[in-house]
Design an enzyme around this catalytic site. Structure first.
Site, PDB file in Angstrom:
ATOM      1  N   HIS A 243      48.094  -7.178   0.588  1.00 28.28           N
ATOM      2  CA  HIS A 243      48.619  -7.749  -0.807  1.00 28.28           C
ATOM      3  C   HIS A 243      48.256  -9.077  -0.735  1.00 28.28           C
ATOM      4  O   HIS A 243      47.960  -9.580  -1.955  1.00 28.28           O
ATOM      5  CB  HIS A 243      50.221  -7.558  -0.623  1.00 28.28           C
ATOM      6  CG  HIS A 243      50.951  -8.073  -1.820  1.00 28.28           C
ATOM      7  ND1 HIS A 243      51.617  -9.334  -1.670  1.00 28.28           N
ATOM      8  CD2 HIS A 243      50.990  -7.765  -3.031  1.00 28.28           C
ATOM      9  CE1 HIS A 243      52.278  -9.403  -2.906  1.00 28.28           C
ATOM     10  NE2 HIS A 243      51.866  -8.812  -3.754  1.00 28.28           N
TER      11      HIS A 243
ATOM     12  N   GLU B 140      44.765  -9.093  -2.524  1.00 27.94           N
ATOM     13  CA  GLU B 140      45.126  -9.130  -3.800  1.00 27.94           C
ATOM     14  C   GLU B 140      45.155  -9.839  -4.735  1.00 27.94           C
ATOM     15  O   GLU B 140      44.363 -10.511  -5.660  1.00 27.94           O
ATOM     16  CB  GLU B 140      46.006  -7.927  -4.093  1.00 27.94           C
ATOM     17  CG  GLU B 140      46.273  -7.607  -5.749  1.00 27.94           C
ATOM     18  CD  GLU B 140      47.718  -7.228  -5.947  1.00 27.94           C
ATOM     19  OE1 GLU B 140      48.241  -8.098  -6.798  1.00 27.94           O
ATOM     20  OE2 GLU B 140      48.112  -6.465  -5.429  1.00 27.94           O
ATOM     21  N   HIS B 141      45.956 -10.966  -4.089  1.00 25.36           N
ATOM     22  CA  HIS B 141      46.343 -12.295  -4.761  1.00 25.36           C
ATOM     23  C   HIS B 141      45.014 -13.272  -4.862  1.00 25.36           C
ATOM     24  O   HIS B 141      44.742 -13.587  -5.796  1.00 25.36           O
ATOM     25  CB  HIS B 141      47.424 -13.097  -4.464  1.00 25.36           C
ATOM     26  CG  HIS B 141      48.893 -12.562  -4.746  1.00 25.36           C
ATOM     27  ND1 HIS B 141      49.759 -13.341  -5.220  1.00 25.36           N
ATOM     28  CD2 HIS B 141      49.331 -11.227  -4.508  1.00 25.36           C
ATOM     29  CE1 HIS B 141      50.840 -12.516  -5.594  1.00 25.36           C
ATOM     30  NE2 HIS B 141      50.709 -11.554  -5.119  1.00 25.36           N
TER      31      HIS B 141
ATOM     32  N   GLU C 230      57.490 -14.231  -4.513  1.00 19.18           N
ATOM     33  CA  GLU C 230      57.492 -12.629  -4.712  1.00 19.18           C
ATOM     34  C   GLU C 230      58.347 -12.059  -3.815  1.00 19.18           C
ATOM     35  O   GLU C 230      59.237 -11.343  -4.356  1.00 19.18           O
ATOM     36  CB  GLU C 230      55.976 -12.320  -4.832  1.00 19.18           C
ATOM     37  CG  GLU C 230      56.094 -10.939  -5.564  1.00 19.18           C
ATOM     38  CD  GLU C 230      54.574 -10.343  -5.401  1.00 19.18           C
ATOM     39  OE1 GLU C 230      54.392  -9.382  -5.752  1.00 19.18           O
ATOM     40  OE2 GLU C 230      53.812 -11.083  -4.946  1.00 19.18           O
TER      41      GLU C 230
END
Length: 451
Positions: free
Chosen positions: A73, A76-77, A153
């Protein structure tokens, strides 16, 4: 009736192209294997003026090793932060300038980077997305700043008690299985992971043989293949011949060996309950039966859970059932948000509806309505190019076969009431767990709904 198999195929000197399905009216699904092992699947939709394009990487959070949890993840950012040819602003401006959109999603078994643009802007989308995926730089300053974004997040998700309930449910049902871990990691793992850890994860997994490119809309398959190949070569990754990476192997459903009750104490106005057990894998033929079971049990306003818990008794505003399917595991859950004082009663009612379905089955009217709900949703969903693009990626990476609309509808309509009842009975006999998030003492006893 099965779908059309999608063999991996050997690497060749040029694209190895097959027509997967031609449903008439110009709608054609084609698949090519590029020399580097990258796969390209397209679905031509002549009536559209837009195209959805995606790059799928066959790696997800379950593939992370100890010390790297959250890396998928995190990466991905970071891929939106810049490449050797583009800054983060360049990436954002490229899509804003044409009214397009770009995004990404990390799953437990794959990661997707995708865009939706006008057909005339498809070459730009292929260029930018492939550049992001193949030529990221993972700048140290960007890494440090994005760490803080991800921590925010995670904090946002942790503030949503419904999200917490679902995430912890996967953990208790799947036990020590890697699929039970949260996709985004935890604040502790994100603070601990280093830039070199994420870079190693990137270099190991983001190779052409692991990539699947999919596109749906107004397009030409050969032009998409040529554009993808050109961008891979520009990134220095399109020429070495290689075979596509093997698909993830399947297996029998695995999970916790015994049911578990978990209470997460939070000062909320509502209790958030999730009750359930392991389900079926993504390639299990019974996934169609499970879809019908889910529709009948808690898939809509006419479902048993909605009618019994909300309409008849007024005990919850939100109540539904759901399922998740992976290569070697999966789970089925029943959710309700209700008054904490009514939590035990609601948990019992949800379980009673599953048990009643297992013992008494369903009538033909319920079966017809459940199948009709799924069939209508399937057809309506395919009016969107993004849904069709996603269907191609999942067919290649998850199922290993492409299931056309007619075949999918035929499979749904072949499900019988007896099959649904038998599957419900099997689920009732499995170890059952419950998660409750709300103003409870941590020793609150929900054991009455455990198996």
């Amino acid at each position: 009736m099965r779908g059309i198999p999608l063999p991996l195929g050997p690497a060749t000197d040029g694209p190895r192209t097959t027509t997967v399905e031609d449903s008439g009216g110009g709608a054609v699904v084609r698949r090519s294997v590029l020399p580097s092992g990258a796969r390209v699947l397209t679905e031509a939709m002549p009536g559209q003026r837009s195209v959805s394009f995606g790059c799928w990487v066959g790696v997800g959070s379950r593939d992370e090793t100890q010390g790297h949890h959250g890396s998928t993840h995190f990466l991905e950012h970071l891929l939106f932060k810049g490449t050797r040819r583009r800054s983060a602003m360049d990436i954002a401006a490229a899509f804003d300038a044409v009214g397009g959109e770009a995004n990404a999603a990390t799953g437990k078994e794959h990661t997707t980077y995708y865009a939706r643009v006008l057909d005339e802007d498809l070459p730009m989308a292929i260029d930018v997305v492939t550049d992001m995926v193949m030529s990221a730089v993972l700048d140290e300053d960007d890494f440090s700043s994005e760490r803080e974004v991800i921590l925010e997040e995670l904090a946002m998700n942790d503030d949503d008690p419904s999200d917490v309930a679902h995430e912890r449910f996967a953990e208790v049902v799947l036990g020590e299985h890697p699929l039970g871990r949260p996709i985004g990691g935890t604040p502790e793992t994100i603070r601990a992971v280093g830039r070199d850890d994420v870079w190693a994860h990137y270099r190991q997994n983001y190779e052409p043989r692991h990539l699947v490119f999919t596109a749906a809309g107004h397009l030409d398959h050969e032009a998409v293949c040529a554009a993808v190949q050109a961008e891979l070569e520009r990134a220095g990754a399109g020429l070495p011949p290689a075979a596509p990476a093997a698909r993830r192997g399947g297996g029998t459903v695995s999970g916790a060996q015994r049911g578990r009750s978990l209470v997460v104490s939070r000062p909320t106005e509502q209790a958030h309950l999730v009750l359930g057990c392991t389900g079926v894998t993504a390639t299990d033929e019974r996934r169609f039966e499970l879809s019908v079971l889910n529709a009948v049990l808690g898939g809509g306003m006419s479902s048993r859970l909605f009618q019994e818990v909300r309409e008849k008794r007024g005990l919850a505003y939100s109540v539904y059932s759901f399922n998740a399917n992976y290569s070697d595991s999966g789970y089925v859950g029943l959710y309700a948000g209700c008054s904490p004082a009514k939590a035990d009663q609601v948990a019992r009612l949800m379980l009673d509806e599953l048990v009643r379905l297992a013992e008494d089955g369903l009538d033909e009217e319920e079966l017809r309505r459940g199948i009709g709900q799924l069939a209508g949703g399937l057809v309506l969903g395919l009016e969107d190019s993004g849904s069709r693009m996603s269907r191609l990626g999942k067919a290649e990476l998850v199922h290993g076969e492409f299931t056309g609309l007619d075949t999918a509808l035929a499979r749904l309509r072949a499900v019988s009431a007896e099959q649904v009842r038998d599957l419900a009975a099997e689920l009732v006999d499995r170890p059952r767990s419950v998660v409750a998030v709300g103003p409870f003492e941590e020793d609150h006893d929900f054991s009455g709904v455990l198996s």
